[in-house]
Design a protein around this motif. Structure first.
Motif, short mmCIF file in Angstrom:
data_model
loop_
_atom_site.label_atom_id
_atom_site.label_comp_id
_atom_site.label_asym_id
_atom_site.label_seq_id
_atom_site.Cartn_x
_atom_site.Cartn_y
_atom_site.Cartn_z
N VAL A 35 0.90 -1.36 0.07
CA VAL A 35 0.11 -0.13 0.06
C VAL A 35 0.89 1.31 -0.05
O VAL A 35 0.77 2.27 -0.69
N GLY A 36 2.04 1.35 0.89
CA GLY A 36 3.02 2.23 0.76
C GLY A 36 3.50 2.65 -0.66
O GLY A 36 3.55 3.87 -0.94
N ARG A 37 3.73 1.44 -1.27
CA ARG A 37 4.34 1.77 -2.84
C ARG A 37 3.28 2.42 -3.78
O ARG A 37 3.53 3.25 -4.36
N LEU A 38 1.78 1.81 -3.54
CA LEU A 38 0.91 2.38 -4.20
C LEU A 38 0.85 3.87 -4.04
O LEU A 38 0.70 4.59 -4.96
N ASN A 39 0.88 4.28 -2.76
CA ASN A 39 0.48 5.63 -2.42
C ASN A 39 1.82 6.50 -2.67
O ASN A 39 1.85 7.64 -3.46
N ARG A 40 3.06 5.93 -2.83
CA ARG A 40 4.37 6.85 -3.16
C ARG A 40 3.99 7.01 -4.51
O ARG A 40 4.57 8.00 -5.37
N LEU A 41 3.93 5.87 -5.56
CA LEU A 41 3.79 6.02 -6.84
C LEU A 41 2.77 6.90 -7.41
O LEU A 41 2.75 7.57 -8.31
N ARG A 42 1.65 6.83 -6.59
CA ARG A 42 0.53 7.97 -6.85
C ARG A 42 0.88 9.34 -6.87
O ARG A 42 0.53 10.12 -7.60
N ARG A 43 1.64 9.65 -5.60
CA ARG A 43 2.30 11.04 -5.68
C ARG A 43 3.00 11.22 -6.66
O ARG A 43 3.21 12.37 -7.06
N TYR A 44 4.09 10.36 -7.13
CA TYR A 44 4.99 10.61 -8.18
C TYR A 44 4.11 10.90 -9.51
O TYR A 44 4.53 11.87 -10.45
N ILE A 45 3.20 10.02 -9.64
CA ILE A 45 2.07 10.40 -11.00
C ILE A 45 1.49 11.62 -10.88
O ILE A 45 1.39 12.43 -11.95
N ASP A 46 1.04 12.00 -9.82
CA ASP A 46 0.11 13.27 -9.51
C ASP A 46 1.20 14.42 -9.93
O ASP A 46 0.80 15.42 -10.52
N GLN A 47 2.21 14.52 -9.46
CA GLN A 47 3.29 15.41 -9.57
C GLN A 47 3.62 15.69 -11.05
O GLN A 47 3.46 16.69 -11.73
N THR A 48 3.83 14.49 -11.73
CA THR A 48 4.21 14.73 -12.97
C THR A 48 2.89 15.12 -14.04
O THR A 48 2.98 16.15 -14.85
N LEU A 49 1.80 14.71 -13.63
CA LEU A 49 0.54 15.07 -14.26
C LEU A 49 0.02 16.48 -13.99
O LEU A 49 -0.31 17.25 -15.10
#
Length: 174
Positions: A35-49
């Protein structure tokens, strides 16, 4: 690759919890790690988008509405309820997004011919042009996150994520 090259920040979190709370089973720590990895990846994706859409005067939530309207097709538009189910936000959030996009001249509201109480939202020609102009760049932007995966791994990831969403009841938009 060395162990250092294959570890991520969540591996450090796992190790810290295991050191501080050794009685917690490794299986539980693995759940927290996933779950932590999903959350961290979501933050990276949000930043890029966020950066990509800002170049076009939009935020991610506004693009979500525009893309929903574009893929829905049809000239009559879609109901606010359809937008609501697609975005998984409150009705107030949808109203706010539609208001902002209306002010930008990208969408317009109309009354349904079938039900005068129902409001439909549709793309303006400018809104349709904007979505079409930025869609491929958006997909290429997203593809960079998955570029490290081969086709088989990408299929596996899609299957696992689908399984998690179905388990939450997220099976249909409308």
């Amino acid at each position: 690759m060395t162990e250092r090259e294959t570890r991520d920040a969540i591996d450090d979190v796992w190790d810290q919890w295991h050191r501080e709370r050794p009685e917690i089973s490794p299986e539980y720590l693995d759940v927290m790690a996933a779950v932590g990895r999903l959350n961290r990846l979501r933050r990276y994706i949000d930043q890029t988008l966020r950066g990509y859409f800002a170049d076009y005067g939009l935020d991610s939530s506004e693009f979500d509405v525009l893309a929903t309207l574009r893929r829905a097709g049809g000239v009559e538009g879609v109901s606010a309820g359809t937008l609501l189910r697609s975005a998984m936000v409150t009705s107030g959030a949808i109203t706010n997004r539609v208001d902002k996009l209306t002010q930008k001249g990208l969408v317009e509201r109309s009354t349904s011919v079938d039900d005068r109480r129902s409001v439909l939202v549709k793309l303006t020609p400018e809104g349709a042009r904007l979505v079409d102009a930025i869609l491929l760049g958006h997909i290429e932007n997203e593809a960079r996150f998955l570029a490290v995966l081969d086709d088989t791994e990408r299929d596996q990831l899609n299957g696992l994520l689908r399984k998690l969403l179905v388990a939450q009841g997220d099976t249909h938009l409308g």
